[in-house]
Write a protein that holds these residues in place. Structure first.
Motif, PDB file in Angstrom:
ATOM      1  N   ASP A  37      12.060   0.444  -7.318  1.00  0.00           N
ATOM      2  CA  ASP A  37      11.752  -0.972  -7.494  1.00  0.00           C
ATOM      3  C   ASP A  37      10.837  -1.385  -6.341  1.00  0.00           C
ATOM      4  O   ASP A  37      11.246  -1.355  -5.183  1.00  0.00           O
ATOM      5  N   THR A  38       9.593  -1.799  -6.650  1.00  0.00           N
ATOM      6  CA  THR A  38       8.627  -2.127  -5.598  1.00  0.00           C
ATOM      7  C   THR A  38       8.910  -3.470  -4.941  1.00  0.00           C
ATOM      8  O   THR A  38       8.403  -3.739  -3.857  1.00  0.00           O
ATOM      9  N   ARG A  39       9.700  -4.326  -5.569  1.00  0.00           N
ATOM     10  CA  ARG A  39      10.003  -5.634  -4.986  1.00  0.00           C
ATOM     11  C   ARG A  39      11.065  -5.531  -3.908  1.00  0.00           C
ATOM     12  O   ARG A  39      11.033  -6.241  -2.918  1.00  0.00           O
ATOM     13  N   SER A  40      12.049  -4.648  -4.092  1.00  0.00           N
ATOM     14  CA  SER A  40      13.152  -4.567  -3.136  1.00  0.00           C
ATOM     15  C   SER A  40      13.232  -3.201  -2.431  1.00  0.00           C
ATOM     16  O   SER A  40      14.154  -2.971  -1.657  1.00  0.00           O
ATOM     17  N   ASP A  41      12.288  -2.295  -2.697  1.00  0.00           N
ATOM     18  CA  ASP A  41      12.257  -0.958  -2.081  1.00  0.00           C
ATOM     19  C   ASP A  41      13.552  -0.183  -2.320  1.00  0.00           C
ATOM     20  O   ASP A  41      14.054   0.483  -1.425  1.00  0.00           O
ATOM     21  N   THR A  42      14.088  -0.276  -3.527  1.00  0.00           N
ATOM     22  CA  THR A  42      15.347   0.408  -3.832  1.00  0.00           C
ATOM     23  C   THR A  42      15.173   1.464  -4.915  1.00  0.00           C
ATOM     24  O   THR A  42      14.299   1.374  -5.761  1.00  0.00           O
ATOM     25  N   ALA A  85       0.820  -1.216   0.000  1.00  0.00           N
ATOM     26  CA  ALA A  85       0.000   0.000   0.000  1.00  0.00           C
ATOM     27  C   ALA A  85       0.851   1.262   0.000  1.00  0.00           C
ATOM     28  O   ALA A  85       0.399   2.310  -0.450  1.00  0.00           O
ATOM     29  N   LYS A  86       2.090   1.173   0.470  1.00  0.00           N
ATOM     30  CA  LYS A  86       2.930   2.373   0.537  1.00  0.00           C
ATOM     31  C   LYS A  86       3.305   2.908  -0.840  1.00  0.00           C
ATOM     32  O   LYS A  86       3.777   4.027  -0.948  1.00  0.00           O
ATOM     33  N   TYR A  87       3.122   2.125  -1.897  1.00  0.00           N
ATOM     34  CA  TYR A  87       3.429   2.593  -3.254  1.00  0.00           C
ATOM     35  C   TYR A  87       2.173   2.842  -4.088  1.00  0.00           C
ATOM     36  O   TYR A  87       2.275   3.207  -5.242  1.00  0.00           O
ATOM     37  N   SER A 103       8.220  -1.502 -11.092  1.00  0.00           N
ATOM     38  CA  SER A 103       8.786  -0.208 -10.705  1.00  0.00           C
ATOM     39  C   SER A 103       7.724   0.874 -10.857  1.00  0.00           C
ATOM     40  O   SER A 103       6.846   0.781 -11.706  1.00  0.00           O
ATOM     41  N   VAL A 104       7.826   1.884  -9.990  1.00  0.00           N
ATOM     42  CA  VAL A 104       6.896   3.014 -10.029  1.00  0.00           C
ATOM     43  C   VAL A 104       7.694   4.310 -10.026  1.00  0.00           C
ATOM     44  O   VAL A 104       8.814   4.354  -9.536  1.00  0.00           O
ATOM     45  N   VAL A 105       7.097   5.361 -10.588  1.00  0.00           N
ATOM     46  CA  VAL A 105       7.721   6.685 -10.595  1.00  0.00           C
ATOM     47  C   VAL A 105       6.947   7.560  -9.624  1.00  0.00           C
ATOM     48  O   VAL A 105       5.742   7.751  -9.768  1.00  0.00           O
ATOM     49  N   LEU A 106       7.661   8.078  -8.610  1.00  0.00           N
ATOM     50  CA  LEU A 106       7.031   8.907  -7.593  1.00  0.00           C
ATOM     51  C   LEU A 106       7.871  10.157  -7.350  1.00  0.00           C
ATOM     52  O   LEU A 106       9.073  10.163  -7.604  1.00  0.00           O
ATOM     53  N   GLU A 107       7.219  11.188  -6.837  1.00  0.00           N
ATOM     54  CA  GLU A 107       7.905  12.455  -6.576  1.00  0.00           C
ATOM     55  C   GLU A 107       8.387  12.515  -5.134  1.00  0.00           C
ATOM     56  O   GLU A 107       7.673  12.115  -4.212  1.00  0.00           O
ATOM     57  N   VAL A 108       9.599  13.012  -4.939  1.00  0.00           N
ATOM     58  CA  VAL A 108      10.168  13.167  -3.602  1.00  0.00           C
ATOM     59  C   VAL A 108       9.532  14.401  -2.964  1.00  0.00           C
ATOM     60  O   VAL A 108       9.560  15.488  -3.536  1.00  0.00           O
ATOM     61  N   VAL A 109       8.947  14.245  -1.761  1.00  0.00           N
ATOM     62  CA  VAL A 109       8.318  15.375  -1.081  1.00  0.00           C
ATOM     63  C   VAL A 109       9.114  15.840   0.132  1.00  0.00           C
ATOM     64  O   VAL A 109       8.926  16.960   0.599  1.00  0.00           O
TER      65      VAL A 109
END
Length: 185
Positions: A175-180, A102-104, A128-134
């Motif tokens: 990378d959503t599998r390894s949180d990297t 859920a965090k992604y 993999s997902v593309v997210l913005e750094v807040v």
């Protein structure tokens, strides 16, 4: 039904009223006696891992899983609302059903929902997902890609370790599998 000779990593079977996924298998043919298959099985609902031995050629029921592509439309309190991309029906899942993935989750993201009968087993995110750094510490001139890493919080609330040169507002691939961190977008 599936034969124990056909076990491969990722195959799902029904055992003791639950769905188990084969993690590892080893076909053993001893010099004396009949052959057997030693497996490591992971419970899809709970995540428990067991080791189980089957006779070679023994048949077990194969789990019939249904995978549907759905879009996360919005969050309603503690429930996440998903829309089926074919029938436009809505489904509500709790944070417990989704788990730590859920965090992604971001509104508008398409995911695969795996069901066994009417029970939701898991939500498969893209690799993999593309997210913005807040939120992150500011970068300093001279920071390099190989210098080190710092924690950054992205728009969904997840925390990821990123290189020192990443700053607030940058869009990064995770990378959503390894949180990297994979790179800038």
């Amino acid at each position: 039904m599936i034969s124990s000779n056909d076990f491969r990593p990722g195959v799902s079977i029904e055992l003791d009223g639950a769905v188990w996924r084969v993690v590892e298998f080893l076909h053993v043919k001893p010099g004396k006696g009949s052959a057997f298959v030693r497996t490591k099985l992971k419970n899809v609902q709970t995540g428990n891992v067991i080791e189980r031995t089957f006779r070679a050629g023994e048949t077990v029921p194969q789990a019939t899983l249904e995978k549907r592509t759905m879009q996360h439309t919005y969050k309603d309190g503690e429930d996440y609302v998903f829309m089926d991309m074919e029938s436009y029906e809505e489904a509500r899942l709790t944070a417990a059903q989704i788990g730590d993935r859920a965090k992604y989750l971001k509104e508008g993201m398409e995911v695969n929902i795996v069901k066994w009968g009417e029970q939701v087993l898991e939500v498969e995110l893209p690799n993999s997902v593309v997210l913005e750094v807040v939120q992150t510490d500011p970068g300093v001139k001279g920071d390099t890609a190989t210098g080190g890493s710092k924690p950054a919080i992205v728009e969904t609330g997840a925390q990821v370790m990123v290189p020192l040169f990443i700053s607030v507002g940058d869009r990064i691939r995770i990378d959503t599998r390894s949180d990297t961190y994979l790179g800038r977008e």
